[in-house]
Design a protein around this motif. Structure first.
Motif, short mmCIF file in Angstrom:
data_model
loop_
_atom_site.label_atom_id
_atom_site.label_comp_id
_atom_site.label_asym_id
_atom_site.label_seq_id
_atom_site.Cartn_x
_atom_site.Cartn_y
_atom_site.Cartn_z
N ARG A 92 13.62 17.37 9.77
CA ARG A 92 14.05 16.04 9.34
C ARG A 92 13.18 14.96 10.01
N PRO A 93 12.35 14.23 9.24
CA PRO A 93 11.51 13.19 9.84
C PRO A 93 12.32 11.99 10.29
N ARG A 94 11.78 11.26 11.28
CA ARG A 94 12.46 10.09 11.85
C ARG A 94 11.48 8.93 11.96
N LEU A 95 11.92 7.76 11.53
CA LEU A 95 11.08 6.58 11.64
C LEU A 95 10.79 6.29 13.11
N GLY A 96 9.55 6.00 13.42
CA GLY A 96 9.15 5.71 14.79
C GLY A 96 8.72 6.94 15.55
N ALA A 97 9.08 8.11 15.05
CA ALA A 97 8.63 9.37 15.65
C ALA A 97 7.56 9.99 14.76
N GLU A 98 7.93 10.35 13.55
CA GLU A 98 6.97 10.97 12.62
C GLU A 98 6.12 9.94 11.87
N THR A 99 6.43 8.67 11.99
CA THR A 99 5.70 7.65 11.24
C THR A 99 4.76 6.85 12.12
N ASP A 100 3.72 6.32 11.49
CA ASP A 100 2.86 5.31 12.10
C ASP A 100 2.60 4.25 11.03
N ASP A 101 1.65 3.36 11.27
CA ASP A 101 1.45 2.25 10.33
C ASP A 101 0.73 2.66 9.05
N LYS A 102 0.40 3.96 8.91
CA LYS A 102 -0.26 4.44 7.70
C LYS A 102 0.58 5.45 6.92
N GLN A 140 0.81 -1.22 0.00
CA GLN A 140 0.00 0.00 0.00
C GLN A 140 0.85 1.27 0.00
N GLY A 141 2.18 1.14 -0.09
CA GLY A 141 3.06 2.31 -0.14
C GLY A 141 3.38 2.89 1.22
N ARG A 142 3.05 2.19 2.30
CA ARG A 142 3.33 2.69 3.64
C ARG A 142 4.75 2.34 4.06
N ILE A 143 5.36 3.22 4.82
CA ILE A 143 6.77 3.05 5.18
C ILE A 143 6.92 1.94 6.22
N GLU A 144 7.72 0.92 5.88
CA GLU A 144 8.03 -0.15 6.82
C GLU A 144 9.44 -0.03 7.37
N HIS A 145 10.39 0.38 6.52
CA HIS A 145 11.77 0.58 6.97
C HIS A 145 12.34 1.82 6.30
N ASP A 146 13.15 2.55 7.03
CA ASP A 146 13.86 3.72 6.52
C ASP A 146 15.32 3.53 6.88
N ALA A 147 16.17 3.37 5.88
CA ALA A 147 17.57 3.04 6.13
C ALA A 147 18.52 4.05 5.50
N ARG A 148 19.53 4.44 6.26
CA ARG A 148 20.64 5.20 5.72
C ARG A 148 21.57 4.18 5.08
#
Length: 363
Positions: free
Chosen positions: A221-231, A88-96
């Motif tokens: 600067r967005p951060r996974l787990g802070a600015e993100t949820d399951d949608k 569905q295009g939702r963020i699952e992982h964000d990696a440097r």
């Protein structure tokens, strides 16, 4: 096993919680530490971060097929950012991501490493790649400026806020005046056994994660787990800028990315909030963002900035009027909040590379 950094033994260290548990929130003077970090005189212990390695001759072409970013031709020493999305295009992982010519290094949030490694292991099939979670063997340390004493260590340099090849800006601020320009960021990969000595050899003081988080928030600067949820989809956080290549080949979630980009209407948008600083406390992440009696979003990150005072990032509904007066409600404690646009309300007309308002091209 719960991780505790050896640098927590330093004088004045107070452990952080949440995403940064295991390292120091501060060493006794958060605002002074923040000023020193911003000036390039301090470094931040991020040794709780996860590190996943991918080796083998197929590593980059393989990661290219899985992710939102074009990394098949990533040159040794070049830094990038990639997302792994759901169907569905939702963020699952964000990696440097940083490649040294033999190994692709993926720096992720602490809890993300084992999950990411397991996912990648399942996706290997017959390709010549090897995946390992090496988080316990490597420590990450952050700095605003390069550390001369660490020239022999691999370093990931944050591409934010530059618009990468194939990327696109969803904000109304021209690239050359984006506040992220005031916060260049480098994350060094240091063998865990050398962490304490490396910090001593750097000639810099230590700043806690309260300092690095305040600078991150000010840089939008967005951060996974802070600015993100399951949608969360990338457009809502302006991550098309650095983590998505709109013209690369197929990957999971690409249809959603292309559709929302072409329509220009992500359902939510990231905003920067300047909070009323008259209180002696800060609202907690998760506090409701209110427009009158209506909840229109939530605070995702909050900090006391050494120059701007109380600041926050929040994700709110796209339809909220940019000129509206908002209030952050922390369990009945109200904080007046002036919003500053990060993702444009009508993201179909955003500032592109040339600095004018452009209709997004088709992916």
């Amino acid at each position: 096993m719960t991780y505790l950094s050896p640098l927590l033994s330093r004088h004045g260290a107070v452990e952080a919680g949440g995403l940064d548990a295991g390292v120091a929130a501060h060493y006794g003077d958060p605002l002074r530490e923040q000023r020193e970090l911003a000036r390039g005189n301090a470094v931040t212990d991020l040794s709780h971060r996860g590190v996943v390695t991918v080796t083998g001759p197929d590593r980059l072409s393989w990661l290219n097929t899985l992710s939102s970013q074009s990394v098949s031709d990533l040159q040794p020493g070049t830094s990038s950012e990639l997302l792994l999305l759901s169907v569905q295009g939702r963020i699952e992982h964000d990696a440097r991501i940083l490649d040294d010519g033999n190994t692709a290094w993926l720096i992720v949030e602490a809890a993300e490493a084992p999950v990411l490694a397991q996912f990648l292991e399942r996706m290997k099939f017959m390709l010549r790649v090897e995946v390992a979670d090496v988080s316990r063997d490597w420590a990450v340390v952050g700095s605003v400026t390069p550390v001369e004493a660490w020239a022999n260590y691999s370093v990931w340099t944050d591409p934010w806020p530059n618009i990468g090849a194939g990327g696109f800006a969803y904000t109304g601020v021209p690239e050359d005046s984006h506040p992220g320009r005031d916060r260049p960021w480098h994350e060094y990969l240091i063998p865990a056994a050398e962490l304490e000595q490396a910090v001593t050899d750097s000639g810099r003081t230590l700043a806690g994660t309260m300092a690095s988080e305040a600078l991150r928030i000010a840089a939008w600067r967005p951060r996974l787990g802070a600015e993100t949820d399951d949608k969360t989809i990338p457009h809502e956080l302006d991550l098309i800028r650095t983590a998505v290549h709109l013209a690369k080949g197929c990957y999971k979630g690409q249809e959603t990315v292309a559709r929302v980009h072409n329509l220009g209407h992500p359902p939510r948008r990231l905003v920067f909030l300047q909070l009323d600083g008259s209180q002696h406390t800060l609202p907690a992440p998760g506090s409701a963002v209110m427009l009158g009696e209506r909840r229109v979003g939530a605070v995702t990150s909050v900090a006391q900035h050494y120059e701007m005072g109380a600041v926050a990032l929040a994700v709110i509904k796209r339809s909220v009027d940019p000129a509206a007066e908002l209030v952050v409600d922390d369990d009945g404690e109200p904080y007046a909040a002036a919003q500053e646009i990060i993702v444009a309300p009508d993201a179909g007309q955003v500032v592109g590379r040339a600095g004018g308002f452009l209709r997004p091209p088709r992916a």
